[in-house]
Design a protein around this motif. Structure first.
Motif, PDB file in Angstrom:
ATOM      1  N   LEU A 272       0.832  -1.200   0.000  1.00 21.23           N
ATOM      2  CA  LEU A 272       0.000   0.000   0.000  1.00 21.23           C
ATOM      3  C   LEU A 272       0.869   1.253   0.000  1.00 21.23           C
ATOM      4  N   TRP A 273       0.699   2.105  -1.005  1.00 26.33           N
ATOM      5  CA  TRP A 273       1.432   3.370  -1.063  1.00 26.33           C
ATOM      6  C   TRP A 273       0.517   4.584  -0.990  1.00 26.33           C
ATOM      7  N   GLN A 274      -0.799   4.373  -1.024  1.00 28.36           N
ATOM      8  CA  GLN A 274      -1.753   5.477  -0.933  1.00 28.36           C
ATOM      9  C   GLN A 274      -2.782   5.161   0.145  1.00 28.36           C
ATOM     10  N   ASP A 275      -2.762   5.934   1.227  1.00 28.56           N
ATOM     11  CA  ASP A 275      -3.761   5.795   2.281  1.00 28.56           C
ATOM     12  C   ASP A 275      -5.036   6.511   1.823  1.00 28.56           C
ATOM     13  N   ASP A 276      -6.194   5.926   2.124  1.00 32.26           N
ATOM     14  CA  ASP A 276      -7.452   6.521   1.654  1.00 32.26           C
ATOM     15  C   ASP A 276      -8.038   7.491   2.678  1.00 32.26           C
ATOM     16  N   ASP A 277      -7.179   8.177   3.437  1.00 28.33           N
ATOM     17  CA  ASP A 277      -7.689   9.089   4.465  1.00 28.33           C
ATOM     18  C   ASP A 277      -8.000  10.480   3.921  1.00 28.33           C
ATOM     19  N   ARG A 278      -8.119  10.606   2.599  1.00 28.77           N
ATOM     20  CA  ARG A 278      -8.492  11.886   1.997  1.00 28.77           C
ATOM     21  C   ARG A 278      -9.847  11.791   1.307  1.00 28.77           C
ATOM     22  N   GLN A 279     -10.694  10.914   1.839  1.00 27.67           N
ATOM     23  CA  GLN A 279     -12.038  10.765   1.296  1.00 27.67           C
ATOM     24  C   GLN A 279     -12.896  11.971   1.694  1.00 27.67           C
ATOM     25  N   PRO A 280     -13.618  12.571   0.744  1.00 27.86           N
ATOM     26  CA  PRO A 280     -14.478  13.716   1.091  1.00 27.86           C
ATOM     27  C   PRO A 280     -15.573  13.301   2.071  1.00 27.86           C
ATOM     28  N   PHE A 281     -15.841  14.158   3.024  1.00 30.43           N
ATOM     29  CA  PHE A 281     -16.935  13.920   3.963  1.00 30.43           C
ATOM     30  C   PHE A 281     -17.507  15.263   4.385  1.00 30.43           C
ATOM     31  N   THR A 282     -18.730  15.269   4.829  1.00 30.00           N
ATOM     32  CA  THR A 282     -19.471  16.438   5.321  1.00 30.00           C
ATOM     33  C   THR A 282     -19.386  17.622   4.348  1.00 30.00           C
ATOM     34  N   PRO A 283     -20.484  18.267   4.064  1.00 30.11           N
ATOM     35  CA  PRO A 283     -20.489  19.348   3.070  1.00 30.11           C
ATOM     36  C   PRO A 283     -19.763  20.613   3.498  1.00 30.11           C
ATOM     37  N   ARG A 284     -19.442  20.752   4.779  1.00 30.86           N
ATOM     38  CA  ARG A 284     -18.774  21.969   5.247  1.00 30.86           C
ATOM     39  C   ARG A 284     -17.668  21.606   6.233  1.00 30.86           C
ATOM     40  N   PRO A 285     -16.713  22.499   6.434  1.00 30.72           N
ATOM     41  CA  PRO A 285     -15.611  22.195   7.355  1.00 30.72           C
ATOM     42  C   PRO A 285     -16.106  21.966   8.775  1.00 30.72           C
ATOM     43  N   PRO A 286     -15.457  21.063   9.521  1.00 31.97           N
ATOM     44  CA  PRO A 286     -15.816  20.897  10.933  1.00 31.97           C
ATOM     45  C   PRO A 286     -15.411  22.127  11.734  1.00 31.97           C
ATOM     46  N   GLN A 287     -15.982  22.252  12.903  1.00 29.72           N
ATOM     47  CA  GLN A 287     -15.652  23.383  13.763  1.00 29.72           C
ATOM     48  C   GLN A 287     -14.181  23.331  14.154  1.00 29.72           C
ATOM     49  N   ALA A 288     -13.525  24.487  14.127  1.00 30.81           N
ATOM     50  CA  ALA A 288     -12.096  24.551  14.430  1.00 30.81           C
ATOM     51  C   ALA A 288     -11.820  24.044  15.842  1.00 30.81           C
ATOM     52  N   ARG A 289     -10.667  23.419  15.990  1.00 32.33           N
ATOM     53  CA  ARG A 289     -10.274  22.840  17.273  1.00 32.33           C
ATOM     54  C   ARG A 289      -9.482  23.868  18.077  1.00 32.33           C
ATOM     55  N   TYR A 290      -9.816  23.983  19.354  1.00 28.98           N
ATOM     56  CA  TYR A 290      -9.106  24.903  20.237  1.00 28.98           C
ATOM     57  C   TYR A 290      -8.269  24.106  21.227  1.00 28.98           C
ATOM     58  N   ALA A 291      -7.020  24.503  21.410  1.00 30.54           N
ATOM     59  CA  ALA A 291      -6.124  23.822  22.349  1.00 30.54           C
ATOM     60  C   ALA A 291      -5.500  24.865  23.267  1.00 30.54           C
ATOM     61  N   PRO A 292      -5.834  24.863  24.559  1.00 35.52           N
ATOM     62  CA  PRO A 292      -5.228  25.825  25.494  1.00 35.52           C
ATOM     63  C   PRO A 292      -3.708  25.711  25.496  1.00 35.52           C
ATOM     64  N   TYR A 293      -3.048  26.837  25.459  1.00 38.54           N
ATOM     65  CA  TYR A 293      -1.594  26.883  25.309  1.00 38.54           C
ATOM     66  C   TYR A 293      -0.881  26.160  26.447  1.00 38.54           C
ATOM     67  N   PHE A 294      -1.183  26.524  27.685  1.00 37.26           N
ATOM     68  CA  PHE A 294      -0.449  25.958  28.811  1.00 37.26           C
ATOM     69  C   PHE A 294      -0.929  24.555  29.171  1.00 37.26           C
ATOM     70  N   TRP A 295      -2.169  24.226  28.833  1.00 34.63           N
ATOM     71  CA  TRP A 295      -2.672  22.897  29.155  1.00 34.63           C
ATOM     72  C   TRP A 295      -1.884  21.821  28.413  1.00 34.63           C
ATOM     73  N   ASP A 296      -1.497  22.091  27.176  1.00 27.67           N
ATOM     74  CA  ASP A 296      -0.748  21.100  26.408  1.00 27.67           C
ATOM     75  C   ASP A 296       0.544  20.735  27.131  1.00 27.67           C
ATOM     76  N   ALA A 297       1.236  21.743  27.660  1.00 26.62           N
ATOM     77  CA  ALA A 297       2.484  21.475  28.378  1.00 26.62           C
ATOM     78  C   ALA A 297       2.220  20.709  29.672  1.00 26.62           C
ATOM     79  N   MET A 298       1.244  21.144  30.451  1.00 27.08           N
ATOM     80  CA  MET A 298       0.958  20.483  31.724  1.00 27.08           C
ATOM     81  C   MET A 298       0.477  19.055  31.503  1.00 27.08           C
ATOM     82  N   ASP A 299      -0.360  18.860  30.486  1.00 24.63           N
ATOM     83  CA  ASP A 299      -0.881  17.526  30.211  1.00 24.63           C
ATOM     84  C   ASP A 299       0.243  16.570  29.838  1.00 24.63           C
ATOM     85  N   ASN A 300       1.137  17.012  28.944  1.00 19.05           N
ATOM     86  CA  ASN A 300       2.192  16.123  28.469  1.00 19.05           C
ATOM     87  C   ASN A 300       3.298  15.906  29.490  1.00 19.05           C
TER      88      ASN A 300
END
Length: 545
Positions: free
Chosen positions: A29-57
């Motif tokens: 396999l040289w082509q992953d099929d993870d570029r299949q079109p879905f949903t007619p509009r973009p999903p809601q943007a993802r928000y990631a708190p700046y300091f939470w990422d550091a504390m979590d990891n």
């Protein structure tokens, strides 16, 4: 849903051991099929708190994983040839197809060279912080992020952003087009509705002057900056190095099980990209011609690579050696009253390249500012994959990379080239040679009309080894036979005897090829799996290191 079951099957397969692994009679396999079109509009943007990422990891994720038992630590988005297919995360370039130095230098910019047409309309900006700059719109409507250098370290951030972007693009990652430009201040025009990023305060002419005064000035009165062209698609916020995103129907492989997010450790260590966290990533919605779309995953912001000095002064030498909050180092320093000698002690600071060097570089000891969940799950196979890509960066490629920095002092460019070459070789010695460096298997007929299997030896290609000893044997129909080997310029070819195979899906053969440098390192084996589809007809279906 079918992709979920594929991922589950792969995970269970990697967890099982014992016996000879037999590959299916199908093309790798040289082509992953993870570029299949879905949903007619973009999903809601993802928000990631700046300091939470550091504390979590640094704290919470590590604490929770102490009670987790994983059947296997291996990546699961790998094909039968031990490589990563093209996907919304990664696109094979220099590692699979090779690349001329000039093509590497073009990077994600393609044929776009030089500054964009003026005037540059300033529509937003960040007049303070470590990397001040503007959001501009050129005369042709293209949008860019314009960033200047940090005070006290001229040319480093702008050069690093352009050089590293080209390197990661060549490796196969999705990145923006970053390039160093020189411009005159009068090309900028402040838009009436321009605002300071993150606030409602209008951006003023005084803000513009403040940024320009801090920018590196050339002898001809121009200012130096790096232009980062806006990526294709609609931004959806950062993506995480762990888990999956439930709003992306194509996202079924846990990110920490992706080889391209684990094996990138080798490239990060090479370039000292210690700020490899989710806030330096960006997901984008790519519309499909027939409607819908898919999510593409970008790496962004490389200004700290290759020597950025993070304030305060005592923290700078530690970057790349110790995480933000390293409890082990804290305890040792406290109990040892500061007597313990650290790897970063005694590092000399260069005025442009900071602490980026070779003497203190230990590939295994390199660390990001905090582990992101994928890098710390890497295995020897992931590291070897990253090293196989790094081995393709030969000296002319490094020279082309450094030229993108447009350093005013040729000695700085020469010094950086030397550091990149030496760190590359040190990383390859550690990770490429840990497993078999043989790759690119190709079946063909030799001059005598016999079938042969040829391989590239990346240890030779990268200049790490010259004297190589190759041996091979064939396992077929319950018998084992030695095979002839023929050295070629950068590898080896293995000749097959006449094989009277039965054909079909049950006639299976394995070729084991060992490569070693006498008196230098141990033999490393590559096992190649084939089906005998007829008399003297072979089909390669997989390999194992």
């Amino acid at each position: 849903m079918h992709r979920f079951f594929i991922a589950l099957t792969l995970a269970l397969a990697t967890a099982c051991g014992g016996g000879v692994r037999q590959f299916a009679l199908q093309e790798p396999l040289w082509q992953d099929d993870d570029r299949q079109p879905f949903t007619p509009r973009p999903p809601q943007a993802r928000y990631a708190p700046y300091f939470w990422d550091a504390m979590d990891n640094m704290i919470f994720r590590r604490a929770s994983e102490a009670f987790t038992f994983e059947l296997s630590q291996e990546a699961i988005d790998v094909n039968a040839l031990d490589e990563v297919p093209d996907s919304s995360w990664f696109h094979n370039r220099i590692g699979r197809w090779g690349m001329a130095p000039a093509e590497l230098a073009r990077g994600a910019c393609g044929e776009e060279t030089g500054p964009p047409p003026g005037p540059w309309r300033v529509v937003g900006g960040k007049p303070d912080g470590a990397t001040p700059g503007f959001l501009i719109e050129s005369a042709d409507g293209t949008r860019y992020l314009l960033k200047t250098d940090r005070a006290g370290q001229r040319e480093q951030a702008t050069a690093a952003d352009a050089i590293a972007a080209a390197a990661y693009h060549a490796a196969g990652y999705h990145v923006p087009c970053n390039r160093v430009v020189f411009f005159r201040p009068d090309v900028l025009e402040l838009a009436p509705d321009a605002e300071v990023s993150g606030s409602d305060r209008p951006l003023t002419e005084e803000d513009v002057r403040t940024v320009l005064e801090g920018a590196t000035e050339g002898p001809d009165g121009t200012r130096r900056a790096v232009l980062s062209r806006f990526i294709e698609g609609t931004p959806l916020g950062p993506w995480s190095y762990t888990g999956t995103w439930d709003l992306d129907a194509n996202d079924v492989v846990p990110h920490e099980r992706r080889r391209e997010l684990r094996g990138i450790y080798v490239l990060n260590a090479w370039l000292d990209h210690w700020d490899s966290r989710q806030h330096n990533t960006l997901a984008a919605w790519i519309e499909a011609p027939g409607g819908g779309g898919h999510v593409r995953h970008y790496l962004i912001d490389f200004g700290e690579c290759m020597g950025m000095v993070e304030a305060p002064h005592r923290r700078g030498p530690r970057m790349g050696h110790s995480v933000w909050l390293d409890f082990g180092h804290v305890v040792e320093d406290t109990l040892g009253l500061g007597i313990v000698q650290r790897a970063w002690d005694g590092r000399e600071r260069h005025p442009v390249l900071g602490y980026y060097g070779v003497a203190h570089f230990d590939p295994d000891g390199w660390t990001p500012q905090y582990w992101n969940g994928a890098l710390d799950r890497r295995t020897a196979r992931d590291e070897a994959w990253g090293a196989r890509i790094l081995a393709r960066f030969r000296d002319p490629h490094i020279r082309a990379m450094v030229s993108l920095g447009h350093f005013s002092d040729p000695e700085v460019a020469e010094r950086l080239e030397g550091i990149l070459r030496s760190r590359r070789d040190r990383a390859l010695e550690r990770y490429l040679m840990a497993l078999s460096p043989l790759t690119e298997p190709a079946l063909r007929q030799n001059d005598e009309g016999r079938a042969e299997l040829c391989l590239t030896d990346l240890a030779v290609h990268a200049g790490l080894r010259t004297r190589r000893l190759y041996t091979a044997r064939l396992l077929h129909a319950g018998a084992t036979r030695s095979l002839e080997t023929r050295r070629q310029e950068e590898g080896v070819c293995v000749a097959f005897p006449s094989i009277d195979g039965e054909g079909g899906s049950t006639d299976y053969a394995i070729v084991e090829v060992d490569a070693a440098s006498p008196g230098r390192d141990e033999s490393r084996r590559l096992s190649l799996h084939l089906y005998v589809t007829g008399p003297d007809r072979l089909r390669l279906v997989g390999l194992e290191r």
